[in-house]
Every structure is written in structure tokens, then in C-alpha cells.
Design an enzyme around this catalytic site. Structure first.
Site, PDB file in Angstrom:
ATOM      1  N   SER A  66       0.820  -1.220   0.000  1.00 11.83           N
ATOM      2  CA  SER A  66       0.000   0.000   0.000  1.00 11.83           C
ATOM      3  C   SER A  66       0.854   1.271   0.000  1.00 11.83           C
ATOM      4  CB  SER A  66      -0.922   0.027   1.226  1.00 11.83           C
ATOM      5  OG  SER A  66      -1.615   1.256   1.230  1.00 11.83           O
TER       6      SER A  66
ATOM      7  N   LYS B  82     -13.428  -4.785   2.188  1.00  9.56           N
ATOM      8  CA  LYS B  82     -14.312  -3.649   1.892  1.00  9.56           C
ATOM      9  C   LYS B  82     -15.790  -3.992   2.091  1.00  9.56           C
ATOM     10  CE  LYS B  82     -11.215  -1.217  -1.283  1.00  9.56           C
ATOM     11  NZ  LYS B  82     -11.014  -0.653  -2.620  1.00  9.56           N
TER      12      LYS B  82
ATOM     13  N   ASN C 182     -14.457   1.879   1.661  1.00 12.60           N
ATOM     14  CA  ASN C 182     -12.996   2.013   1.724  1.00 12.60           C
ATOM     15  C   ASN C 182     -12.548   3.103   2.706  1.00 12.60           C
ATOM     16  OD1 ASN C 182     -13.604   4.327   0.233  1.00 12.60           O
ATOM     17  ND2 ASN C 182     -11.682   4.229  -0.884  1.00 12.60           N
TER      18      ASN C 182
ATOM     19  N   ASP D 241     -13.877   5.336  -3.824  1.00 14.17           N
ATOM     20  CA  ASP D 241     -13.303   4.778  -5.063  1.00 14.17           C
ATOM     21  C   ASP D 241     -14.096   5.237  -6.299  1.00 14.17           C
ATOM     22  OD1 ASP D 241     -11.161   3.342  -3.984  1.00 14.17           O
ATOM     23  OD2 ASP D 241     -12.391   1.574  -3.585  1.00 14.17           O
TER      24      ASP D 241
ATOM     25  N   GLY E  60     -13.493  -6.999  -5.904  1.00 18.32           N
ATOM     26  CA  GLY E  60     -13.895  -6.004  -4.917  1.00 18.32           C
ATOM     27  C   GLY E  60     -14.032  -4.595  -5.469  1.00 18.32           C
ATOM     28  N   VAL E  61     -13.187  -4.231  -6.430  1.00 21.25           N
ATOM     29  CA  VAL E  61     -13.203  -2.846  -6.917  1.00 21.25           C
ATOM     30  C   VAL E  61     -14.264  -2.635  -8.007  1.00 21.25           C
ATOM     31  CG1 VAL E  61     -11.478  -3.085  -8.776  1.00 21.25           C
ATOM     32  CG2 VAL E  61     -11.653  -0.929  -7.546  1.00 21.25           C
TER      33      VAL E  61
ATOM     34  N   VAL F  56      -7.154  -0.420 -13.799  1.00 24.30           N
ATOM     35  CA  VAL F  56      -7.176   0.126 -12.431  1.00 24.30           C
ATOM     36  C   VAL F  56      -5.850  -0.118 -11.697  1.00 24.30           C
ATOM     37  CG1 VAL F  56      -9.677   0.058 -12.111  1.00 24.30           C
ATOM     38  CG2 VAL F  56      -8.315  -1.912 -11.450  1.00 24.30           C
TER      39      VAL F  56
ATOM     40  N   TYR G  80      -2.037   0.386 -10.957  1.00 23.12           N
ATOM     41  CA  TYR G  80      -1.098   1.485 -11.236  1.00 23.12           C
ATOM     42  C   TYR G  80       0.354   1.093 -10.956  1.00 23.12           C
ATOM     43  CZ  TYR G  80      -1.623   2.228  -6.218  1.00 23.12           C
ATOM     44  OH  TYR G  80      -1.683   2.048  -4.855  1.00 23.12           O
TER      45      TYR G  80
ATOM     46  N   GLY H  79      -4.361   3.230 -13.158  1.00 24.10           N
ATOM     47  CA  GLY H  79      -5.176   3.543 -11.983  1.00 24.10           C
ATOM     48  C   GLY H  79      -4.567   4.566 -11.027  1.00 24.10           C
TER      49      GLY H  79
HETATM   50  N1  LIG Z   1      -6.442   2.384  -8.687  1.00 23.86           N
HETATM   51  C1  LIG Z   1      -7.063   2.183  -7.555  1.00 23.86           C
HETATM   52  O1  LIG Z   1      -7.367   3.117  -6.790  1.00 23.86           O
HETATM   53  C2  LIG Z   1      -7.462   0.777  -7.157  1.00 23.86           C
HETATM   54  C3  LIG Z   1      -8.408   0.595  -6.143  1.00 23.86           C
HETATM   55  C4  LIG Z   1      -8.754  -0.721  -5.805  1.00 23.86           C
HETATM   56  C5  LIG Z   1      -8.169  -1.804  -6.468  1.00 23.86           C
HETATM   57  N2  LIG Z   1      -7.249  -1.573  -7.443  1.00 23.86           N
HETATM   58  C6  LIG Z   1      -6.621  -2.712  -8.162  1.00 23.86           C
HETATM   59  O2  LIG Z   1      -7.662  -3.450  -8.777  1.00 23.86           O
HETATM   60  C7  LIG Z   1      -7.280  -4.810  -8.917  1.00 23.86           C
HETATM   61  C8  LIG Z   1      -8.415  -5.702  -8.454  1.00 23.86           C
HETATM   62  O3  LIG Z   1      -8.655  -5.483  -7.081  1.00 23.86           O
HETATM   63  P1  LIG Z   1      -9.862  -6.194  -6.324  1.00 23.86           P
HETATM   64  O4  LIG Z   1      -9.882  -5.678  -4.961  1.00 23.86           O
HETATM   65  O5  LIG Z   1     -11.110  -6.072  -7.138  1.00 23.86           O
HETATM   66  O6  LIG Z   1      -9.352  -7.729  -6.326  1.00 23.86           O
HETATM   67  P2  LIG Z   1     -10.188  -9.058  -6.084  1.00 23.86           P
HETATM   68  O7  LIG Z   1     -11.413  -8.780  -5.315  1.00 23.86           O
HETATM   69  O8  LIG Z   1      -9.198 -10.039  -5.583  1.00 23.86           O
HETATM   70  O9  LIG Z   1     -10.659  -9.514  -7.560  1.00 23.86           O
HETATM   71  C9  LIG Z   1      -9.749 -10.050  -8.490  1.00 23.86           C
HETATM   72  C10 LIG Z   1     -10.384 -10.091  -9.873  1.00 23.86           C
HETATM   73  O10 LIG Z   1      -9.375 -10.546 -10.800  1.00 23.86           O
HETATM   74  C11 LIG Z   1      -9.846 -11.725 -11.461  1.00 23.86           C
HETATM   75  N3  LIG Z   1      -8.725 -12.609 -11.734  1.00 23.86           N
HETATM   76  C12 LIG Z   1      -7.699 -12.921 -10.903  1.00 23.86           C
HETATM   77  N4  LIG Z   1      -6.838 -13.756 -11.521  1.00 23.86           N
HETATM   78  C13 LIG Z   1      -7.340 -13.986 -12.766  1.00 23.86           C
HETATM   79  C14 LIG Z   1      -6.905 -14.748 -13.888  1.00 23.86           C
HETATM   80  N5  LIG Z   1      -5.780 -15.456 -13.841  1.00 23.86           N
HETATM   81  N6  LIG Z   1      -7.647 -14.722 -15.009  1.00 23.86           N
HETATM   82  C15 LIG Z   1      -8.789 -14.001 -15.064  1.00 23.86           C
HETATM   83  N7  LIG Z   1      -9.259 -13.246 -14.040  1.00 23.86           N
HETATM   84  C16 LIG Z   1      -8.544 -13.237 -12.902  1.00 23.86           C
HETATM   85  C17 LIG Z   1     -10.847 -12.346 -10.507  1.00 23.86           C
HETATM   86  O11 LIG Z   1     -11.673 -13.225 -11.215  1.00 23.86           O
HETATM   87  P3  LIG Z   1     -12.453 -14.405 -10.424  1.00 23.86           P
HETATM   88  O12 LIG Z   1     -13.645 -13.760  -9.801  1.00 23.86           O
HETATM   89  O13 LIG Z   1     -12.791 -15.398 -11.460  1.00 23.86           O
HETATM   90  O14 LIG Z   1     -11.485 -14.950  -9.406  1.00 23.86           O
HETATM   91  C18 LIG Z   1     -11.559 -11.079 -10.018  1.00 23.86           C
HETATM   92  O15 LIG Z   1     -12.442 -10.584 -10.975  1.00 23.86           O
HETATM   93  C19 LIG Z   1      -6.008  -4.977  -8.092  1.00 23.86           C
HETATM   94  O16 LIG Z   1      -4.939  -5.016  -8.990  1.00 23.86           O
HETATM   95  C20 LIG Z   1      -5.944  -3.715  -7.258  1.00 23.86           C
HETATM   96  O17 LIG Z   1      -4.615  -3.337  -6.997  1.00 23.86           O
HETATM   97  C21 LIG Z   1      -6.891  -0.307  -7.807  1.00 23.86           C
END
Ligand SMILES: NC(=O)c1ccc[n+]([C@@H]2O[C@H](COP(=O)([O-])OP(=O)(O)OC[C@H]3O[C@@H](n4cnc5c(N)ncnc54)[C@H](OP(=O)(O)O)[C@@H]3O)[C@@H](O)[C@H]2O)c1
Length: 284
Positions: free
Chosen positions: A14, A66, A87, A102, A134-135, A228, A230, A251
Site C-alpha cells: 500500500s 471492503k 474504503n 473509489d 472487490g473494486v 485500475v 497502477y 489507476g
Molecule cells: N487504482 C485504484 O485506486 C485501485 C483501487 C482498488 C483496487 N485496485 C486494483 O484493482 C485490482 C483488483 O482489485 P480487487 O480488490 O477487485 O481484487 P479481487 O477482489 O481479488 O478480484 C480479483 C479479480 O481478478 C480476477 N482474476 C484474478 N486472476 C485472474 C486470472 N488469472 N484470469 C482471469 N481473471 C482473474 C478475478 O476473477 P475471479 O472472480 O474469477 O477470481 C476477479 O475478478 C487490483 O490489482 C488492485 O490493486 C486499484
């Protein structure tokens, strides 16, 4: 000492402390510190109680808590209700309120003058969202009031259908009659869209690739490919889009704006999202 926290698991990655402590120093908010803390689900109640008592002044929440934090809160406000994703925690009248910054952070990133040629408005556009983690509800929420059509796909289809339900509820609350959200099978692609957003975690590791072919977007200068993620700054998803001649955005600005909104809620100070703060992330 006024204590602020970002909690999650894992949390080592983080960069929130870097940004918040920078703003605190810059705005002479003395006697305050923002730290990161790795927690387990069983620790959440204690954290919320510490916010309630004023021992902790504010908390950011990241993966995977979250949604899990919600039953422990006194109130869930605004976008956090409709996305079921909190968040930011604030203490209000000795109670703990949960917010989602977010969605607003993502919206601001799209309208950000610092992102110069990447500008895109959200009116009447076709949107393709990849992922249902989650996002994702926060990204979907940013479009439900304005998009023409939103397509969503996820490796685990049921999760995309769950997020569609949340989006449909937001649409109903807005009084829009037509359901504009469609779940697409993993590996399938909808019509050419104006914005294609990767909300999966694929790309966090440098050599990771989304198994999806966007050749039909070749030389399409109008479509924005948004990731998303970064860190790394340019995932393969974005690199390929740049080579194809599409618009690209990572992101970073979303991350900074969601932090800026939380900082203002806690301190009343509207901190700058400027070249200096952007440099902090670029240098890390
Ligand atoms: N820029 C910002 O402010 C910000 C804010 C929040 C999050 N983020 C970034 O957003 C990303 C997602 O975060 P999250 O919290 O949503 O994570 P999460 O809840 O763990 O969700 C992960 C997602 O990725 C998919 N996935 C993982 N491995 C995969 C693969 N090999 N092939 C296809 N799909 C795959 C999952 O699919 P399944 O459901 O099938 O497992 C799910 O849709 C992270 O990289 C995080 O750093 C950025």
C-alpha cells in the site's frame, strides 16, 4: 498523536501512507500519523471500536475487507451502500460511518486535466468492464447514471451476475427504466466500446496477460483502455492498447483522488493532486 490507518491483507504494497503523510506534512497537520496495518477478519471489530472511541481518527480499507466491514458499522453512506464496498471510515457523532471514495476517485480520474489527452466523458457511452472483484462495483457505479450500455465479464461468471444485480439496483434508484447492464461470457467480446476497463488483478505481475484479443480495436483512437492497476505503471493490457493506437490510462489518478477525498473528510483540508504528489508515486 492522531492516528490514521489503512488496513488490509496483504498490505505491504500500500502506498496510502506515503500520500497521506505527505499531505499532513505539507498542510502542517501536526501530531498525526498514517500507518498501514495487516489485519485478519477477527480484528475488524476492534478497529471499528477504536474509531468509535476516537482512538483512531480515520481508516482506509483495502482487499479483502471492503464488504466484510459493513455489518460492523453504524451507517453506510452514499456510493458505499450501492456498491456494498466501504474504503473509508469516519467518526461522526460518536458513531462509525462507512463511505466509498473509489467511485468518485475513478470519476475524477476520467475528468482530470492532469491526464490531458486521456479525457473522456461518461455520457451515452458503451462500456466494457473486465473483472468482478472487490473494486468492480465502484467502477460500475461510476457509469450507471450516464452510460448507454455496460457489458461486464468475469472468469467466474456468477460474480459478474452478482455485480450486475447491484448495478441494476442503482439504475432503478436513478429512475432509469431500461436495464443497461449485460453479462458477457468469459472469452466473449461485445460490440466495439468507448471504454474498456481491466478491473482484474491480472497484470499486477509484470509478465501476466489477460487472455483476450482486442485486434478489432486497431488504430481506434477513440476508445480508452483503462487499467485500475497502477503498479506496474503499464500492464500488458495497456501496453498492447498503446501499440494499437488506443487511448490509455492506468489507476494512478483514481488512487490519488480516492485518497484526496478521504483526506478531506478526515481533516477538512482539500489537498492538492498535483505534479508533486504524482511524482511521489512515480518515484516509489
Ligand atoms: N487504482 C485504484 O485506486 C485501485 C483501487 C482498488 C483496487 N485496485 C486494483 O484493482 C485490482 C483488483 O482489485 P480487487 O480488490 O477487485 O481484487 P479481487 O477482489 O481479488 O478480484 C480479483 C479479480 O481478478 C480476477 N482474476 C484474478 N486472476 C485472474 C486470472 N488469472 N484470469 C482471469 N481473471 C482473474 C478475478 O476473477 P475471479 O472472480 O474469477 O477470481 C476477479 O475478478 C487490483 O490489482 C488492485 O490493486 C486499484
Amino acid at each position: 498523536m492522531r492516528k490514521y490507518l489503512v488496513i488490509g491483507n496483504p498490505i505491504e504494497h500500500s502506498l496510502s501512507p506515503l500520500i497521506h503523510n505527505y499531505w499532513m506534512k505539507k498542510h502542517s497537520i501536526t501530531n498525526s500519523v498514517y500507518e498501514k496495518k495487516k489485519v485478519e477478519k477477527k480484528d475488524l471489530r476492534d478497529i471499528v471500536n477504536q474509531v468509535r472511541s476516537g482512538e483512531i481518527r480515520g481508516v482506509n480499507i483495502t482487499v479483502p475487507f471492503k464488504k466484510e466491514i459493513i455489518p460492523l458499522l453504524d451507517e453506510v453512506k452514499g456510493d458505499a451502500q450501492q456498491t456494498q464496498s466501504v474504503n473509508t471510515l469516519c467518526r461522526v457523532n460518536n458513531e462509525v460511518y462507512g463511505y466509498n471514495t473509489d467511485t468518485e476517485g475513478f470519476k475524477k480520474s476520467l475528468n482530470d486535466s492532469l491526464s490531458s489527452n486521456n479525457l473522456i466523458d461518461r455520457i451515452n457511452k458503451n462500456i466494457f468492464i473486465i473483472g468482478a472483484g472487490g473494486v468492480t462495483p465502484s467502477i460500475l457505479k461510476a457509469f450507471v447514471g450516464t452510460a448507454n450500455k455496460i457489458y461486464i465479464t468475469n472468469r467466474t461468471k456468477e460474480k459478474a451476475s452478482e455485480i450486475k444485480k447491484l448495478g441494476d439496483m442503482s439504475i432503478a434508484l436513478l429512475g432509469r427504466k431500461r436495464s443497461i447492464i449485460e453479462v458477457v461470457d468469459w472469452g466473449e467480446k461485445p460490440e466495439i466500446c468507448d471504454v474498456v476497463i481491466n478491473t482484474t488483478s491480472v497484470g499486477l505481475k509484470k509478465n501476466e496477460n489477460l487472455d483476450m484479443d482486442f485486434k478489432d480495436y486497431e488504430n481506434n483512437k477513440n476508445t480508452l483502455f483503462y487499467d485500475v492497476i497502477y503498479n506496474p505503471k503499464e500492464t500488458n493490457f495497456l501496453k498492447k492498447a498503446r501499440f494499437r493506437g488506443n487511448k490509455v490510462m492506468n489507476g494512478k489518478m483514481m488512487f490519488l483522488w480516492q485518497a484526496q477525498i478521504a483526506f478531506q473528510m478526515w481533516t477538512g483540508v482539500s489537498a492538492e493532486v498535483d505534479e508533486d504528489v504524482i511524482k511521489l508515486l512515480d518515484n516509489d
